[in-house]
Each structure stands twice: as structure tokens, then as C-alpha cells.
Design a protein around this motif. Structure first.
Motif, mmCIF file in Angstrom:
data_model
loop_
_atom_site.group_PDB
_atom_site.id
_atom_site.type_symbol
_atom_site.label_atom_id
_atom_site.label_comp_id
_atom_site.label_asym_id
_atom_site.label_seq_id
_atom_site.Cartn_x
_atom_site.Cartn_y
_atom_site.Cartn_z
ATOM 1 N N ARG A 11 6.908 -3.532 1.141
ATOM 2 C CA ARG A 11 5.897 -4.576 0.890
ATOM 3 C C ARG A 11 4.650 -4.408 1.749
ATOM 4 O O ARG A 11 3.537 -4.477 1.242
ATOM 5 N N ASP A 12 4.868 -4.232 3.043
ATOM 6 C CA ASP A 12 3.720 -4.258 3.960
ATOM 7 C C ASP A 12 3.109 -2.882 4.194
ATOM 8 O O ASP A 12 1.925 -2.762 4.473
ATOM 9 N N ILE A 29 11.169 -3.100 -8.995
ATOM 10 C CA ILE A 29 10.783 -3.640 -10.300
ATOM 11 C C ILE A 29 9.603 -2.865 -10.887
ATOM 12 O O ILE A 29 9.502 -2.702 -12.102
ATOM 13 N N GLU A 30 8.748 -2.361 -10.006
ATOM 14 C CA GLU A 30 7.567 -1.630 -10.487
ATOM 15 C C GLU A 30 7.955 -0.333 -11.182
ATOM 16 O O GLU A 30 7.149 0.248 -11.920
ATOM 17 N N THR A 56 4.947 -4.624 -3.661
ATOM 18 C CA THR A 56 5.300 -6.013 -3.357
ATOM 19 C C THR A 56 6.187 -6.662 -4.410
ATOM 20 O O THR A 56 6.438 -7.862 -4.350
ATOM 21 N N GLY A 57 6.665 -5.862 -5.371
ATOM 22 C CA GLY A 57 7.589 -6.420 -6.364
ATOM 23 C C GLY A 57 8.845 -6.995 -5.719
ATOM 24 O O GLY A 57 9.211 -8.138 -6.007
ATOM 25 N N PRO A 58 9.497 -6.257 -4.838
ATOM 26 C CA PRO A 58 10.659 -6.834 -4.146
ATOM 27 C C PRO A 58 10.193 -7.990 -3.266
ATOM 28 O O PRO A 58 9.222 -7.848 -2.529
ATOM 29 N N LYS A 59 10.869 -9.122 -3.356
ATOM 30 C CA LYS A 59 10.397 -10.330 -2.676
ATOM 31 C C LYS A 59 11.221 -10.636 -1.437
ATOM 32 O O LYS A 59 12.386 -10.274 -1.346
ATOM 33 N N LYS A 60 10.584 -11.361 -0.527
ATOM 34 C CA LYS A 60 11.301 -11.827 0.654
ATOM 35 C C LYS A 60 11.572 -13.315 0.489
ATOM 36 O O LYS A 60 10.649 -14.119 0.520
ATOM 37 N N LEU A 103 3.760 0.092 2.131
ATOM 38 C CA LEU A 103 3.440 0.833 0.911
ATOM 39 C C LEU A 103 2.750 -0.028 -0.141
ATOM 40 O O LEU A 103 2.316 0.478 -1.171
ATOM 41 N N GLY A 104 2.679 -1.327 0.094
ATOM 42 C CA GLY A 104 2.046 -2.203 -0.888
ATOM 43 C C GLY A 104 2.858 -2.374 -2.164
ATOM 44 O O GLY A 104 2.338 -2.802 -3.183
ATOM 45 N N ASP A 132 10.268 -4.621 4.287
ATOM 46 C CA ASP A 132 8.933 -4.695 4.890
ATOM 47 C C ASP A 132 8.182 -3.374 4.737
ATOM 48 O O ASP A 132 6.958 -3.370 4.587
#
Lengths: 331, 756, 162
Positions: free
Chosen positions: C23-24, C70-71, C29-33, C26-27, C20
Motif C-alpha cells: 500500500r505505502d 485485487i488489481e 492500495t487494493g488490499p485494505k487495512k 508500491l502504491g 504496508d
């Protein structure tokens, strides 16, 4: 998850002090089980004491041939340790049979010892569970219990212990070293976990403020020929329906040493003392293996959902011992 | 860019893109993390919502205590039926307005104290962070007055009532007297099968970001049906459709689970309206299980009678499935039995029980996936009884016309599929005696089963724009759920216009684009292709019309049908000119054309076709399993699927779709079951750790092949490939297990306890 | 914490997961939930080169670590060989599990090179399909792109061996 305070002590003394000062505190290792349970609302600590920074992350040779495994050693490191692979292959195999590579990279040996059951009624706060809420009842008794225990169960809980690693440790007569502000003590692995009885919420002999610091493996030459066999619903990445950790030493057709522990069958990693007693000194034969298995499983207390486990356990025990005896049948 | 027209020889190596294994156009975005899924957008001031789920199956809410939740710092609002703004009820369904089918349930969320299923959202917490919302949601206390609930499918089965037929789907039917024929048959089998509830488990849990700007609404959500979602939101929130924008460029898997509108979507929009904040509601995995329907369980009977040669004299297939009191989709469970075998008599019936559970919904090949398990297992058992090869039994009973009514097949190549497949798989190596093939501790078995899925199309509006610099933009609100939606339409466009693939950009996933078909029923590619073909043709007509105005154009006097689109222009033999030249001469910077059919015309055409034709994708599955002789563990060790799916647009993505269906079918066969506690109606394995979808180690190399014969009635001759792959798979596994062990497992999934 | 080579200073509550936070906050969002409970692998990232499930990691526990998502795999416009191989072999469909699969595969190849065993290793040392499947079993793909993923990994492992 419920908000909590977080501390990360640098030494063992600081860690045990942090927990003894705070009744609602819990030790956190790799987080693979505790973080999940906290998010589900099953575990609700006020303070989390992160012990992954403690200098307990080495596997050391003991005089006399045993190994001392620091509690913070990651599961994947332990499974890859050449000494473990050579001398205690069942332990390496057990760890590798569990979870996924990612989880094994995170999970610690100490944390794995304290892994909690996967019973769905334990996980769902809407369900009745004596382990989660003592006295609340047990929805698993008349519900889905395919994955549940058949040995050592009680009327208050039939949850199964989910660990693979612990099954091998039970077979290997490991000793757990724990520390608290009162000092250190050593608990044999076979006595470390408790059966549910009327208090399924108490799962181990560990006091709430005690920290697992190490696991000692005594020398066990016979364990070089040992095997962990896990039977589950997927080919990988699933909890055991039944697992068997076994070591067998045979001379002139007779069993001279035998170790057997079972997973997926009981509330604790189940050391099969009765089966070992029958095996020892007897012939290394299919019949003898079957007799030993049946004796161990004679006390099974089954439900409709898990009755198959008795048959499955017998078949898996016999197959594993056969394989150790003949060196065939794994492919 | 020169204005002089080009005059070239046709290139001998002119590349046609359709049929080739082209890389996905969005492969780079998806492998670098650039692709943004619904939950991954950020808005200033965005708040986060979490659901509180009911813990009883049926009842009335007596009290909701939100005090503790409200006391958590960062909580903005707790919405319950006592304070939530109203939504309009779900519309009455009508075939004349397909989007009226969009609602997952009929429940008016947070507008009633009624609880209709165990898991229904009864409160929504909105907070500054997702962690706060979820924690506060766990503190909401709800008191219920429980009412008697009917949740046990197995117990209710005897009380099932007949399923109604619809225009598109008859529920039963008879040809002759199958009951009498069965009784008189020299050889027969009569088997009862069960299949459990299952869930889609797309890797992306449903997530919605809802942003209100006055009475305009923007929604980010991974959906399989942008048009339905937009229409449904407009209706529920009382705003015009044009005021709703749905953005859905990437969908992290659907399989039917994102085809309809479920609670989370509506409640995100409601919460955003109530709090005047952009709101994100990302369901937990458990939340998906509790609020998005899954596949119905079934009980089925298949009885087959045959004469001594294996000619079918009777085929009886009956089913019981579920819907919920609050909605759900009646499945065509016995559908395959209408089409597969030339039995002298046929008796088909479908019945339903209505339960106090969350409504069921479409999941990959609804009806056919579960129905084919029963039918194709029974055929295998009949082959065992007769002592003839299961492929031979199918060959003998292959019909020339649709067995129930004598309609013609537009296309049918099952004989060829079995013949070629058997050869490639090495079926000849199979020793038919059960348990006769071994490899160490493994008992080896081989099984076959037929795959069959009806083909349909849905209408699509498409625009194609060609700019003077050669850039082509295709616009259609398609949904990319993994099928390569943009990729295949780009290939088709490149071929139709005769331009390089790289020149074509396909814009999808936005309700502002021309309306696309939903990604369901294996119909998206064909529907969009029809629109693309139409638009490309019109665009070429416009180009030709422009060219013909010029006295010096080599296209002067030509008709489009005489021309070939290639090398960025239109040619007749060696003479022609590029679009660039045509545009430049005419002083235009682009051409644009729209394609597609209206809904009424489409429905009329579809119903007319259905009166005359039966069309479907089909295939033959070949499966090899290994069963551990001690523990009963089953491993699928080899697979070959030989399909007849009409024309294949992209050999790479098509193979992936077919394999994907087979993988999901292997899960259905061996491991998947949603456990609904019959005492409470509560799903007890709402997680990816306890609901077992196949992992890498469960899946062997899967060979897929196709016969590549275009269907004469479908756009470009393609029959749809999203669902046919899963049909028949569970039966092929069960039949292989039967061969390996001698045991016929009638109840899915085939877990090892059933083989001990 | 360093994320994909850049220093990130982040003030998060202790109950925020690494996933989180990425994703939330740092933005990234490559790693998925996919499950948020260590059951699907979509959130796989590398922490000091080791693959972990970011959903079960508290961000505070990874203070000072080098996180690769991934980024962070491509170099400018040049894709990491595994990224390119996933496209070539169509080791993906919807794309949601893909970042986790690729990060997992990067670490998996390193683990294999380092001689780490798996449940199917019988000391042959060869990275055959059975090894790849077992070692990748912590990454679910519901679209069923498993064959393509295995092909992509085999392809890259072969390139490395040459």
C-alpha cells in the motif's frame, strides 16, 4: 513495532545457532501471533529468526503407524492431510475450527504450539499483567474474565490457552521434538505447556533457544472415531469458550478406550485424565459421561465472569461423548 | 448530432430506472481496487502521524517524556500540550447553524494538561514512515496525577438526571395516568432491560490526510458529512470555509461513526500545520475505539398493562443512557413508544448519566435500535402472558393516529407488512408452546418484532448540467458510505430528464461541489432527490424556454406539465424534440440548473410539518433461531423482513441496506458489546477479534421485501432505508429465543451463558 | 517479489508488513487495512496462489513470491468472473472489504477444488451455502453484504462446474 534484525537460516543448525548467539532473538513462523504481539508492543525481540525456510514442512509416516509432522507444516496442510483426516479426525477438526482459512494457510504447527493467550489485559500494555510484566499484578482477576481459565489457575494468572490444535494434540499423546545447540530432546505434549503458578511468563518447558522441529503422533486406532467440538460466541472465527477433543471406543456398552482434552478452560491444553479414568471400563451412558465431566471439573476455580464455563464444559463434554457413542447429534 | 428536431412515437418499452435493480455505478471501481479511500493518496514529502493515548480516565498530565521517541531515527516531531500550536475551541452548538453540532467532543486537544477519558490522545508523533511513528509513540512516557473519575455506567444509573427535550426530540411525555392504569390492569408485564455500549466498526478505520498550502487546507477523509467537516475545520483553525477542501469520494463504512469530527482528524491537520508537511494519520483499529465514540449503553424499563382481550391500557417506557462530561448525544431511547401502540395511557421518561468517558455518538438508528429491543421484547412477553399470538396483539393495538398526540400518520402500513410477511415466512407453522419445535439437537424458535424509524430530509444543493452531446452531470457533495449515493441519484436524474442511465454522471464527495446533506438519519437520498428533482425541473424549463423561442419547435406553446421527458428530450404525445436539437438550434453547448432549498426555509418547513404529521419507515421482522439444547449456542437460521419504506429507488441497493441493518441487528442481538472496564473506564476489547461483529457463518439468507407505496409527503415518496432495518431486530431474535427455550433474555447480547 | 505479474524490487525494513509494503511503498492500495491484526480479512492477497492476511506477513518473509492482489485479477478490461458477479449480486456496499472478499473467494474456490476440507465439511464435497459461509468467515463485512457475496460465489462456482 520495535526495530529488529532479521535472519532467515536455511537449515535447523543455522537457526538454533542464530538464536543461541543472541539472547533477544525469537523464532518466527507464520507470524499470525508473533507479528501481532510485536505490533502491540507485547513482544519486543531484537532479532527475528525466520524459520519458515527450514526443511521441516512434510508429514511423514512413522514405522508402527504414527505420523511425524514437521514444525513448519502449515495448519491448513495438516488439516487437509488424508492420513490425519482418516486416523486422527479430531486433529483435523480442531485446526479447521480455529482462526480463518487465511490464518491457517500462514500458521505453522510449531508456531501454533507457542500461541499466546488472548487475555485482554495481556494485550494492553496499560494494564497490569504478570505474564507480560512479572510481578506487575493481574487486572483480569477483578476485571473482564469471561474468556478466562477455570482449571489450573493461580492467584497470579487466570489466562486461558487459546489454541485448538493443541487440545487435540494433548488428547492424542503427541510428542514434541525440539532442538538446540545442545542437541535434540522429546517432550510429551501433556507436559509441554506449564501452568501459571507464580511464573505465568514461563508458558512451556521449552528453553528460549530451543526450536520445535516436529510433532509426533503415536498410533491410536481408537482415534479414528474422534471428535473436536468447539463452543464460541460466533459460528466461526472466534476463540473457544470451551472446546472438547474426545475419542471413544465402546464394546458391548462398555468404554474400552477414552481420550479427552479440554480447551478454553485452562492455561494449557487440558488433558482430562480424571475423566478418562472414570470413563474407562464404565458404561457408555449419559450418567457415566456426566460423572466423568463433573469429576474433571470438580477443582474449577471460577470468577463471576467465567463461572458459566463449568456448566458449559460439562454439557459440551457430555454432548461430545454422546455423539461419539451414538454417532448422532452433530447436524 | 442532427440539428433537425426529432419526431417520434413514444417508445412502449421506455425504461424507467427508478425502482429497478440497477448495478452500482461505482461497482467496477470498488471491485477492482481502483477506488481510493482516504489513506490511499500520496503526496510528496508526506509524513505519518501516530497517537499516544492516555491510560487514566481523568487527571492532569504531570510530565511527558518524549526523549526516547525523539531519538528514534525518522521522527520529525512529537507534539504534546507543551508545544503544540493552538486550535480554537469547539463552537457553541446552535440549531440555526447545524454544522456547530459537528464536534465529537468539546476537548481542545493538546492545548490542555487535562485528561478527560481513558484513551484521550495526549501526544502525536510525526515521522517519515508510519512504522516509525507508531513505534516512537509507544516510547512516549506520560506521568499523570489521577483524579476521581465516574466511569461505571451501571453504578451511576441511580444518579441519572432527567434528559432535556429539544425542538426535534421530546424527552418524555404523558398521556393519562399510566402508573395507575398499570396497577389496575388485569394482565401486565414489567421488565428491566439493559443494552451494552457498542461500536460501529466500519471496515475502514478513520484516516485523514491533511495538506496545508499557506492558509489553504486540503483534507482527505472518509466522512459522513463533508459540509460539517469543512465548516468545523475552518472554525477550529481560524480560516474561511472556502479555504478548506474536503475530499471524500469513498467512505469505507460509517454507521454514524464518521458523522462527527473526532480527535484524529483535528490532530492530523494540527500536525500538518506544525510540521509544514502533508501528514497522514491513519488510526489503528484500537485508535478508533479510543478516539471515536460509540453507542450509549442503556437501562430501560418497559411495563405494559392490558385488558383480557389484549387492548393496551398502560404503556410505560423509561430509559437511562449516557453522555460524557465532554459532550455526547442524548439519545431518544423511548422514541418508538411514542408511535407504535394505541395504549390508553402512556408514560415516557428519558434520563442521562454523565460519565468521564469518551463522548457517545450516533450509531445506526440511535435510540430506536435499543429502544425497540425493550419495547418489542415486552410486547412479546405480554403476548405470552395473554396467551395470544404476538402478531395479533400488535394488530389489536395498531393506532389510527399517533398515540401520544393524535397527529396524523402520512403513511402507515404495518398491518399489511405483518399480514404479507407472516404469509411468506410461514408463521402459521409456528407452534406457540415454548420449546415445542425441535430439529435434532436444536430447539427451534420463531419471533417477530416491529421495525420503526422516523423519516426526515435534509436540504441539498444540486446542479444538473446537460451538454449538447447528451452527457448529463449531476453535482452534489454527497457521501458514498455504501448506500449507492451516486447510483440512485443517477437513476432519478435519468428518469426526470428522460435520458439513458449511462448518460448521467454524478459527481460526489468533494466540498467544492454544491453542498449536500450528511449521510445520516436515513436522510441523504431523500434530501438529494429533492434537489435533483428541483434542478431537473428547472433544467427542463430552460430547455422548454429555448425551444419555445423557435417558431418551428413542436414544443411551442406547451407547458412543462403537459410534457413527458423521454428519449433524450421533451414530448407531448408523439411530438417533441430532443435536448440536443433544442441546444443546437439555440447555439448552446449546454444547459445547467441548480436546485435545492435554503436552510431557513427547510427548517421552517420541517417544523411546520412536524406539527401536523408523523412519518416513518417501518416493517415487520420474522426470525427463526436454533438454540443448541446442550450448549445454548444460538444460530439465526432464517429471516424475513417485510418493510414499508415508501418508494424504493434501487431494488438492489435498497435490499442491501435493509439486509445490512438486519445483519448489524443480529450482531447487536447475539454478540456485540464494548467492554468498558468499570474500574478504569478503559475499553478492553478494542479489536475485531474480541469485539464480535457477525461473520459470514452467523448470517443466514435474509429475505427482504417491501410494499412499495410512495409516501405522499416525501421527495419521490421515499422514506429512507438506512436505519429502519436494524430497529426491532434484537427483539425479534430475543423473542425467537424465548419461543425456542422459554427463557426471556433481558440483557443484550444474548450470549450462550444466559441460556445455560 | 512479483506483484500482479510485474517484478518489483523493494528495499524495506524487516518490520514492514507485506500489506504496508504494497500500500505505502508500491502504491498497490487494493488490499485494505481494516484491523492490522488478522481479524478482518480486508488485506487478503494471494501469495503463490494461497490466500493470506498481508497485515501479519512481514514483507521480507515473502521475498521471491508471486503476490496477487485485487488489481491483478482482471484481464485488461475484462473483469474476473468473481468481480463481475460481486457487482451483479451486489456483494458489496462501501467497498472496503470487497478486494479482500474477492481475493479470498478466488483462493477459496481453488481450495475447494483441491479437496481441502472446512469445519463444516462432511465429505459431501458440494459447495453449498454453509460451506461458502464457513470458508469465507475470515472476511468480515460490516455493511452486511454477506448474502450478495455468497450469491456471487455460488454463481461463479456454478459457472465453473458447467
Amino acid at each position: 513495532m520495535k526495530p529488529f534484525a532479521y535472519v532467515k537460516p536455511a537449515d535447523v543448525a543455522g537457526a538454533v545457532r542464530a538464536v543461541s548467539d543472541e539472547p533477544g532473538a525469537k523464532f518466527l513462523g507464520g507470524g499470525t501471533n508473533l507479528v501481532d504481539l510485536m505490533r502491540e508492543g507485547v513482544e519486543r525481540p531484537d532479532t527475528v529468526v525466520d524459520v519458515t525456510g527450514l526443511p521441516l514442512d512434510t508429514v511423514d509416516q512413522l514405522p508402527g503407524g504414527g505420523l511425524r509432522i514437521g514444525a513448519m507444516v502449515r495448519n491448513s496442510s495438516l488439516a487437509a492431510d488424508e492420513r490425519v483426516r482418516a486416523r486422527y479426525p479430531m486433529l483435523s477438526q480442531a485446526i479447521l475450527a480455529g482462526a480463518s482459512a487465511q490464518l491457517r494457510n500462514m500458521a505453522t504447527v510449531g508456531g501454533n504450539l507457542l500461541q499466546r493467550t488472548r487475555c485482554p489485559y495481556f494485550y494492553d500494555p496499560a494494564a497490569a499483567c504478570n505474564k507480560r510484566e512479572p510481578g506487575g499484578g493481574c487486572d483480569a482477576l477483578g476485571g473482564f474474565n469471561r474468556s478466562h481459565a477455570v482449571l489450573g489457575v493461580s492467584g497470579s494468572c487466570i489466562a486461558a490457552h487459546p489454541s485448538d490444535m493443541c487440545v487435540a494434540l494433548a488428547a492424542l499423546d503427541a510428542v514434541i521434538e525440539v532442538e538446540s545447540v545442545r542437541g535434540t530432546r522429546r517432550i510429551p505434549m501433556t507436559g509441554f505447556h506449564r501452568l501459571p503458578g507464580d511464573t505465568p511468563e514461563i508458558e512451556t518447558e521449552l528453553a528460549p533457544d530451543e526450536l520445535v522441529t516436529a510433532v509426533e503422533l503415536p498410533p491410536a486406532p481408537f482415534a479414528a472415531r474422534s471428535r473436536y467440538r468447539k463452543v464460541r460466541d460466533r459460528a466461526s472465527y472466534a476463540f473457544a469458550l470451551v472446546s472438547v477433543a474426545a475419542a471413544l471406543e465402546v464394546r458391548d456398552g462398555a468404554v474400552t478406550a477414552a481420550r479427552l482434552a479440554l480447551g478454553g478452560l485452562a492455561a494449557k491444553p487440558w488433558r482430562a485424565h480424571e475423566a478418562e479414568r472414570i470413563l474407562l471400563g464404565g458404561p457408555a451412558s449419559e450418567e457415566s459421561f456426566a460423572r466423568a465431566a463433573e469429576a474433571e471439573l470438580a477443582g474449577a476455580d471460577v470468577r463471576p465472569g467465567n463461572a458459566f464455563k463449568v456448566h458449559l464444559a460439562r454439557a459440551t463434554i457430555v454432548a461430545t461423548l454422546r455423539e461419539l457413542n451414538t454417532g448422532k447429534g452433530t447436524a | 448530432m442532427t440539428t433537425k428536431y426529432a419526431e417520434t412515437e413514444p417508445r412502449q418499452d421506455a425504461v424507467k430506472h427508478v425502482g429497478r435493480p440497477v448495478d452500482r455505478v461505482d461497482g467496477r471501481a470498488k471491485t477492482t481496487g481502483e477506488a481510493r479511500y482516504a489513506a490511499e493518496h500520496r503526496y510528496p514529502g508526506m509524513a505519518h502521524a501516530a497517537l499516544v493515548h492516555a491510560t487514566v480516565a481523568r487527571g492532569r498530565i504531570e510530565a511527558v517524556d518524549t526523549e526516547a521517541a525523539r531519538a528514534v531515527p525518522g521522527v520529525i516531531e512529537v507534539l504534546t500540550h507543551e508545544n503544540a500550536p493552538a486550535m480554537k475551541p469547539a463552537p457553541k452548538t446552535s440549531l440555526m447553524n447545524l454544522s456547530s453540532l459537528a464536534s465529537g467532543t468539546t476537548v481542545s486537544y493538546l492545548a490542555t494538561d487535562e485528561v478527560h477519558w481513558n484513551g484521550q490522545p495526549v501526544a502525536v508523533v510525526v515521522a517519515e514512515t508510519p512504522e516509525t511513528a507508531r513505534h516512537a509513540a509507544s516510547l512516549v512516557r506520560v506521568a499523570y496525577r489521577e483524579l476521581p473519575a465516574v466511569v461505571d455506567f451501571a453504578a451511576e444509573e441511580p444518579n441519572a438526571s432527567p434528559q432535556k427535550s429539544s425542538v426535534l426530540q421530546p424527552a418524555g411525555g404523558d398521556k393519562g395516568d399510566a402508573v395507575a392504569a398499570l396497577a389496575a390492569a388485569p394482565v401486565s408485564v414489567d421488565l428491566r432491560f439493559t443494552t451494552p455500549p457498542e461500536h460501529h466498526n466500519a471496515m475502514e478505520p478513520h484516516a485523514t490526510i491533511a495538506v496545508w498550502d499557506g492558509d489553504r487546507l486540503t483534507v482527505h477523509e472518509g466522512t459522513q458529512n463533508i459540509a460539517w467537516l469543512r465548516a468545523h475545520l475552518a472554525q477550529r483553525f481560524g480560516i474561511p470555509e472556502r479555504a478548506v477542501r474536503v475530499l471524500s469520494p469513498y467512505v469505507g463504512g460509517g454507521f454514524g461513526g464518521k458523522g462527527f469530527v473526532w480527535a484524529g482528524t483535528l490532530l492530523a491537520v494540527l500536525a500538518a500545520r506544525a510540521t509544514a508537511r502533508p501528514v497522514r494519520l491513519a488510526l489503528t483499529r484500537e485508535g478508533v475505539y479510543r478516539t471515536v465514540g460509540g453507542r450509549t449503553p442503556t437501562v430501560q424499563r418497559v411495563a405494559l398493562g392490558a385488558d383480557g382481550d389484549g387492548d393496551l391500557t398502560a404503556l410505560i417506557h423509561t430509559s437511562v443512557a449516557m453522555t460524557a462530561r465532554i459532550g455526547g448525544m442524548p439519545e431518544g431511547v423511548v422514541s418508538s413508544s411514542r408511535h407504535l401502540y394505541d395504549a390508553a395511557t402512556i408514560h415516557l421518561r428519558q434520563r442521562l448519566v454523565r460519565l468521564d468517558l469518551l463522548a457517545n455518538t450516533a450509531m445506526r438508528a440511535p435510540g430506536d435500535s435499543v429502544g425497540s429491543f425493550a419495547l418489542e421484547s415486552a410486547m412479546d412477553e405480554l403476548a405470552c402472558e395473554l396467551g395470544i399470538d404476538p402478531i395479533e396483539l400488535r394488530r389489536r393495538n395498531e393506532p389510527e393516529r399517533n398515540p401520544m398526540d393524535g397527529k396524523r400518520f402520512t403513511h402507515r402500513m404495518l398491518r399489511e407488512a405483518y399480514e404479507v410477511g407472516a404469509e411468506r415466512f410461514g408463521w402459521r407453522e409456528r407452534d406457540p408452546r415454548p420449546g415445542s419445535m425441535r430439529d435434532g439437537r436444536w430447539l427451534v424458535g420463531m419471533g417477530v418484532a416491529t421495525a420503526y424509524h422516523p423519516s426526515l430530509t435534509m436540504p441539498a444543493d444540486v446542479t444538473v448540467r446537460l451538454a449538447a452531446d447528451g452527457a448529463v452531470v449531476v453535482r452534489c457533495a454527497l457521501q458514498e458510505i455504501g448506500v449507492g449515493a451516486a447510483t440512485v441519484q443517477a437513476q432519478i436524474t435519468a428518469d426526470e430528464l428522460g435520458v439513458p442511465l449511462e448518460a448521467v454522471r454524478v459527481e460526489i464527495g468533494d466540498s467544492e461541489l454544491p453542498a449536500g446533506p450528511g449521510a445520516g438519519g436515513s436522510a441523504q437520498t431523500a434530501g438529494a432527490a429533492a434537489g435533483v428533482l428541483d434542478a431537473c425541473r428547472k433544467l427542463k424549463e430552460s430547455a422548454l424556454a429555448l425551444a419555445r423561442r423557435a417558431p418551428d419547435s413542436p414544443l411551442r406553446g406547451r407547458r412543462l406539465d403537459d410534457l413527458e421527458a423521454r428519449d433524450g428530450g421533451l414530448y407531448h404525445g408523439g411530438r417533441g424534440e430532443t435536448y440536443a436539437a433544442i441546444l443546437a438550434r439555440a447555439g448552446r453547448d449546454h444547459l445547467e440548473a441548480g436546485g435545492g432549498t435554503g436552510m431557513l426555509k427547510f427548517l421552517a418547513k420541517t417544523l411546520n410539518e412536524r406539527r401536523r404529521w408523523v412519518k416513518a419507515a417501518s416493517g415487520a421482522h420474522f426470525c427463526e433461531v436454533r438454540v443448541d439444547r446442550d450448549t445454548g449456542e444460538v444460530r439465526v437460521s432464517r429471516w424475513l423482513g417485510m418493510f414499508d419504506v415508501g418508494r424504493v429507488i434501487n431494488a438492489k441497493t435498497a435490499a442491501g441496506q435493509l439486509r445490512g441493518g438486519i445483519v448489524m441487528g443480529i450482531g447487536m442481538a447475539l454478540t456485540e458489546a464494548t467492554q468498558v472496564d468499570p474500574r478504569t473506564g478503559r475499553i478492553m476489547n478494542p479489536s475485531l477479534s474480541e469485539y464480535h461483529v457477525p461473520v459470514h457463518a452467523d448470517i443466514p439468507r435474509i429475505d427482504v421485501h417491501w410494499l412499495d407505496e410512495p409516501d405522499p409527503t416525501m421527495p419521490l415518496g421515499l422514506l429512507g432505508i438506512g436505519e429502519v432495518g436494524i430497529t426491532g431486530v434484537a427483539a425479534a431474535v430475543a423473542n425467537a429465543v424465548r419461543h425456542a427455550t422459554g427463557k426471556r433474555v433481558l440483557d443484550l447480547p444474548i450470549t450462550l451463558d444466559k441460556l445455560l | 517479489m512479483r506483484v500482479n505479474g510485474a517484478a518489483e524490487s523493494l528495499d524495506v525494513e524487516p518490520w514492514v508488513s507485506l500489506l504496508d509494503a504494497l500500500r505505502d511503498r508500491l502504491g498497490v492500495t487494493g488490499p485494505k487495512k481494516g484491523c492490522d491484526q488478522g481479524a478482518c480479512g480486508a488485506c487478503t492477497v494471494l501469495a503463490d496462489g494461497v490466500r493470506i492476511n498481508a497485515c501479519l506477513a512481514l514483507a521480507v518473509q515473502y521475498d521471491g513470491k508471486e503476490i496477487t492482489t485485487i488489481e491483478g485479477l482482471a484481464t485488461g478490461d475484462d473483469l474476473h468472473p468473481l468481480q463481475a458477479a460481486f457487482i451483479r449480486h451486489d456483494g458489496l456496499q462501501c467497498g472496503y472489504c470487497t478486494p479482500g472478499q474477492i481475493c479470498s473467494a478466488v483462493a477459496m474456490l481453488a481450495e475447494h477444488r483441491a479437496g481441502m476440507p472446512s469445519a463444516v465439511t462432511e465429505r459431501s464435497g458440494e459447495l453449498d451455502e454453509a460451506e461458502i459461509r464457513e470458508r469465507m468467515s475470515g472476511n468480515l463485512c460490516r455493511c452486511g453484504a454477506y448474502n450478495g457475496i455468497v450469491d456471487a460465489i455460488k454463481d461463479v462456482a456454478g459457472q465453473e462446474a458447467r
